[in-house]
Write an enzyme that holds these catalytic residues in place. Structure first.
Site, mmCIF file in Angstrom:
data_model
loop_
_atom_site.group_PDB
_atom_site.id
_atom_site.type_symbol
_atom_site.label_atom_id
_atom_site.label_comp_id
_atom_site.label_asym_id
_atom_site.label_seq_id
_atom_site.Cartn_x
_atom_site.Cartn_y
_atom_site.Cartn_z
ATOM 1 N N ASP A 209 0.665 6.630 -21.892
ATOM 2 C CA ASP A 209 0.735 7.807 -21.017
ATOM 3 C C ASP A 209 1.036 9.050 -21.850
ATOM 4 O O ASP A 209 1.347 8.961 -23.035
ATOM 5 C CB ASP A 209 1.866 7.619 -19.980
ATOM 6 N N ASP A 211 3.604 11.108 -21.218
ATOM 7 C CA ASP A 211 4.952 11.524 -20.811
ATOM 8 C C ASP A 211 4.816 12.613 -19.746
ATOM 9 O O ASP A 211 3.924 12.522 -18.890
ATOM 10 C CB ASP A 211 5.785 11.955 -22.039
HETATM 11 N N1 LIG Z 1 6.690 8.242 -21.460
HETATM 12 C C1 LIG Z 1 7.472 7.257 -21.866
HETATM 13 N N2 LIG Z 1 8.770 7.497 -22.162
HETATM 14 C C2 LIG Z 1 9.570 6.479 -22.601
HETATM 15 N N3 LIG Z 1 9.168 5.228 -22.720
HETATM 16 C C3 LIG Z 1 7.906 4.942 -22.442
HETATM 17 N N4 LIG Z 1 7.217 3.784 -22.484
HETATM 18 C C4 LIG Z 1 5.966 4.022 -22.085
HETATM 19 N N5 LIG Z 1 5.805 5.337 -21.779
HETATM 20 C C5 LIG Z 1 7.003 5.931 -21.992
#
Ligand SMILES: Nc1ncnc2[nH]cnc12
Ligand SMILES: CSC[C@H]1O[C@H](OP(=O)(O)O)[C@H](O)[C@@H]1O
Length: 292
Positions: A209, A211
């Site tokens: 992703d 974030d």
């Molecule tokens: N955006 C994110 N922040 C922290 N841990 C994660 N694991 C997968 N995506 C994450």
């Protein structure tokens, strides 16, 4: 000498199919109960040990993962190399979901975990200036490329406590001010503990992703993360198979000699109970007197 390859599987990775002589083994550690039993076996000629970081069924939070027990148990099983496979968010438009990053630096923002095997009665300080094994990391990049993964060689992983994802303000700060490339919740203190245990450690971060900084993407959603992870699982296994066929020996960082000058406590002031617990992690440098 080539030793056993340990794999720590993160979110979405709870098994590694296709090992010969596969067996789930309970391993006792003086540092607690590991996340789960450890799957041992061989891939080709390479002895391997696989530990699901959150346990099968995903029972451990990033905070409750017993990092010390996990690293100690892998060392007790004869692991010389440990590769972490982790889900992570990305701070970079050119590192989209589906890409892998072989991490070479960390920013440790975790605060609620046991971060060292050492303590009162045996004080030790290792360097984590270069927190991953250069040779093992390079081998991970080569293995990933050989199986067609879009992989980035190097990147800074920000380790947050979690379990909530970051606020947008935090995400923007980590990206724009601190220069982090990816974010996750588990590689610290794991990498530091691996160094204390003189293991060659590398981290393969699998991007799931963006974030919460990206103007064109919404907040992180676990269902999106899981959908991406399902694609990553096959890629991760292919990477492990390729890596197992060509595991490096040695490194320039000196991972396997990290404790040579690390322990400061005078032999006659050492706590025998702690020394006994350190038999696997620090056995190489404990004096004959310590061991009696
Ligand atoms: N955006 C994110 N922040 C922290 N841990 C994660 N694991 C997968 N995506 C994450
Ligand atoms: C399922 S998203 C959040 C979760 O996934 C990552 O775990 P791991 O590093 O073990 O793959 C992240 O660090 C969080 O723990």
């Amino acid at each position: 000498m080539r030793g056993r390859l340990g794999i720590i599987g993160g979110s979405g990775l709870y098994d590694i199919p296709g090992l010969a002589d596969a067996a789930w083994q309970d391993v006792d550690s003086p540092f607690g109960v590991p996340s789960d039993a450890i799957l041992t076996g061989t891939l080709g000629d390479q002895p391997l040990a696989f530990l699901p970081r959150h346990g099968r069924g995903h029972v451990h939070t990033p905070t409750s993962v017993p990092y010390r027990a996990n690293i100690d148990a892998l060392k007790r099983l004869g692991c010389t190399h440990v590769v972490s496979l982790s889900a992570c968010g990305s701070f970079r438009a050119d590192m989209p979901p589906g890409d892998f990053v072989v991490v070479d630096q960390f920013i440790d923002r975790t605060f609620a975990r046991d971060k060292s095997f050492f303590g009162p009665g045996c004080v030790g300080h290792v360097s984590v200036a270069h927190p991953v094994c250069d040779a093992l990391s390079a081998a991970c990049v080569t293995a990933a490329r050989s199986v067609g993964i879009n992989v980035h060689a190097g990147g800074t992983y920000l380790a947050m406590e979690g379990p909530q994802f970051s606020t947008r303000a935090e995400s923007v700060m980590y990206r724009d001010v601190w220069g982090a490339d990816v974010i996750g919740m588990t590689n610290m203190p794991e990498a530091k503990l691996a160094r204390e245990a003189e293991l060659h450690y590398a981290s393969v971060a699998m991007i799931t992703d963006f974030d919460s900084w990206h103007p064109d993407h919404g907040a992180v959603d676990v269902s999106d993360v899981i959908a991406t992870l399902q694609g990553n699982g096959t890629k991760a296994r292919d990477l492990v198979v390729a890596l197992a066929a060509d595991l490096p020996t040695g490194c320039a960082v000196g991972c396997d000699t990290a404790l040579t000058h690390a322990i400061m406590t005078a032999p006659d002031r050492r706590d025998p109970d702690l020394i006994a617990k350190l038999d696997a992690v620090a056995g190489r440098v404990l004096t004959p007197k310590d061991k009696t």
